[in-house]
Design a protein around this motif. Structure first.
Motif, PDB file in Angstrom:
ATOM      1  N   ASN A 346      83.653   9.846  74.095  1.00 27.75           N
ATOM      2  CA  ASN A 346      82.447   9.065  74.379  1.00 27.75           C
ATOM      3  C   ASN A 346      82.801   7.668  74.873  1.00 27.75           C
ATOM      4  O   ASN A 346      82.197   7.149  75.823  1.00 27.75           O
ATOM      5  N   ASN A 350      82.044   6.236  78.631  1.00 27.44           N
ATOM      6  CA  ASN A 350      81.255   5.022  78.796  1.00 27.44           C
ATOM      7  C   ASN A 350      82.044   3.955  79.570  1.00 27.44           C
ATOM      8  O   ASN A 350      81.509   3.269  80.449  1.00 27.44           O
ATOM      9  N   SER A 399      72.865   0.652  82.195  1.00 25.47           N
ATOM     10  CA  SER A 399      73.285   2.000  81.832  1.00 25.47           C
ATOM     11  C   SER A 399      72.376   3.043  82.459  1.00 25.47           C
ATOM     12  O   SER A 399      72.838   4.089  82.927  1.00 25.47           O
TER      13      SER A 399
END
Length: 444
Positions: A346, A350, A399
């Motif tokens: 993760n 990211n 994001s």
């Protein structure tokens, strides 16, 4: 029959007080009995000494008068009664024990004294030098009862009764007053329902155990309320994120069915597949969070953090930007390798999404902890948003722009995994870019 705490404490206190009072009363009565016995012995010895003075070297009369005692006799050593008081006139000798040496005296307690059936008496024997042959003087007084006298016994019983009554009522009142805060807390807790968690129990003014209990209860209620609100918000957000792709897919399908000939079915299938993949990702993330929230025991094992990261990097396909590594071996932690791998995946996803030119992964030991750092040289996260990104379904505009299909659960899952391992995951300020730091306890 159920007894309240108040009644049980009152009963226990009263019983303890009763036992202690009976012991004290018995000691007082025993002391009084000893004093009374000593006093009567002095009287009886005095009566015998009087007979020694009156009849020494003299022939005593058949009937004698001795003051202060219940009865007296002068007995020949062969057992014949020479003289006696009126009460025991014609009776056999009152005792058979004889002082071993003259002019010694001795005393005994006897319950078979002639002339006093059914009573225990104090008997004193003493040699009397009389004319012709020495005689033995016997004098008796009733043995005092164990309680000393009736007046003292009545006073003690009255005092004991009053004391027990005062103790019982006082204990009942004081315990009731002490338990008043508990009653108030109980009433307030009874008002709490699943839909109304805002109630708090009253905190007593006195700094005692009840105040500490009330403080802990309120703290627990605050945590419970926060957890319920968090779960409700999570449910709402999850429902919204799952409903959006479903609704979009349904609308496209309904429009396509209205005019099937004008639809590019391969492209529509590709779009629908993307929506299904997003739903699947959300469902998987929700399942992982549910398992972490349930405190399911993880399969912890001793792991070299650098080797775990190196293995994950080998398996990882090339991304948009390269990943550089600085992995120091020998950093051992106790962890679930699958969960830590999920956390690393993760973080790397990211970081590669937001990086400008590259990502750096580092592993080192620092202050008794194993440290895993994932750094990207992207735009970074503003200080006021560095905790917000760890909230479930929270997504910053940047994001959303870079990953429209994201779930907003990646970083929250990473923090949950860190907490399951008694570690921390925070965003530190690198000056430029974003630096996520995982710290786990080291093992020898």
């Amino acid at each position: 029959m159920e007894w309240s705490i108040r009644a049980r404490m009152m009963l226990l206190t009263t019983l303890v007080t009763l036992v202690l009072s009976v012991i004290v009363a018995w000691l007082v009565l025993d002391h009084r009995h000893r004093d009374e016995t000593d006093l009567r012995l002095q009287i009886v010895y005095g009566a015998n000494l009087e007979m020694v003075h009156r009849f020494a070297h003299r022939a005593p009369p058949p009937i004698i008068d001795v003051e202060g005692v219940a009865a007296a006799q002068l007995v020949h050593p062969d057992g014949r009664v020479v003289s006696a008081t009126e009460r025991v006139r014609g009776q056999p000798r009152m005792a058979t024990f004889v002082p071993s040496h003259r002019p010694m005296a001795m005393d005994r307690r006897r319950c078979d004294v002639p002339g006093f059936p059914g009573r225990c008496m104090i008997v004193v024997a003493m040699w009397v030098p009389a004319a012709g042959a020495d005689l033995i003087a016997y004098s008796v007084l009733p043995d005092p009862p164990w309680y000393g006298n009736e007046a003292l016994l009545a006073q003690l019983v009255a005092a004991l009764t009053i004391g027990l009554a005062v103790m019982a009522l006082g204990t009942y009142y004081l315990i009731g007053r002490s338990l008043r805060p508990v009653k108030a807390m109980t009433a307030e807790l009874a008002e709490i329902t699943e839909t109304d968690l805002a109630h708090r129990v009253p905190v007593p003014a006195h700094h005692d155990e009840l105040r500490y209990l009330a403080t802990i209860v309120n703290r627990t209620l605050e945590l419970l309320e926060a957890a319920v609100h968090r779960e409700r918000r999570f449910t709402t957000d999850a429902s919204h994120d799952l409903r959006t792709p479903i609704t979009g897919a349904r609308l496209r399908l309904e429009e396509a069915l209205m005019n099937p000939d004008a639809v590019d079915w391969p492209n529509m299938a590709k779009d629908l597949l993307g929506d299904v993949e997003r739903q699947q990702a959300i469902a998987e993330d929700i399942l992982i969070l549910a398992r972490l929230d349930a405190d399911r025991p993880a399969q912890h094992e001793r792991t070299d953090l650098a080797e775990l990261v190196r293995a994950e990097l080998r398996r990882r396909a090339p991304g948009r930007v390269p990943i550089r590594s600085d992995l120091r071996p020998g950093v051992f932690v106790t962890c679930d390798p699958l969960l830590i791998s999920r956390l690393l995946t993760n973080l790397l996803n990211n970081a590669q999404r937001h990086a400008a030119t590259g990502v750096t992964v580092a592993v080192r030991a620092e202050d008794g902890t194993g440290v895993l750092v994932v750094f990207d040289d992207g735009a970074g996260i503003a200080p006021e948003h560095r905790e917000l990104v760890f909230e479930r379904f929270a997504r910053l505009p940047e994001s959303r722009a870079l990953d429209p299909k994201g779930t907003g659960l990646g970083l929250p899952i990473c923090r949950e995994i860190a907490q399951v391992h008694r570690g921390t995951l925070i965003i530190e300020d690198p000056g430029q870019g974003t630096c996520l730091v995982l710290r786990l306890p080291l093992v020898d």
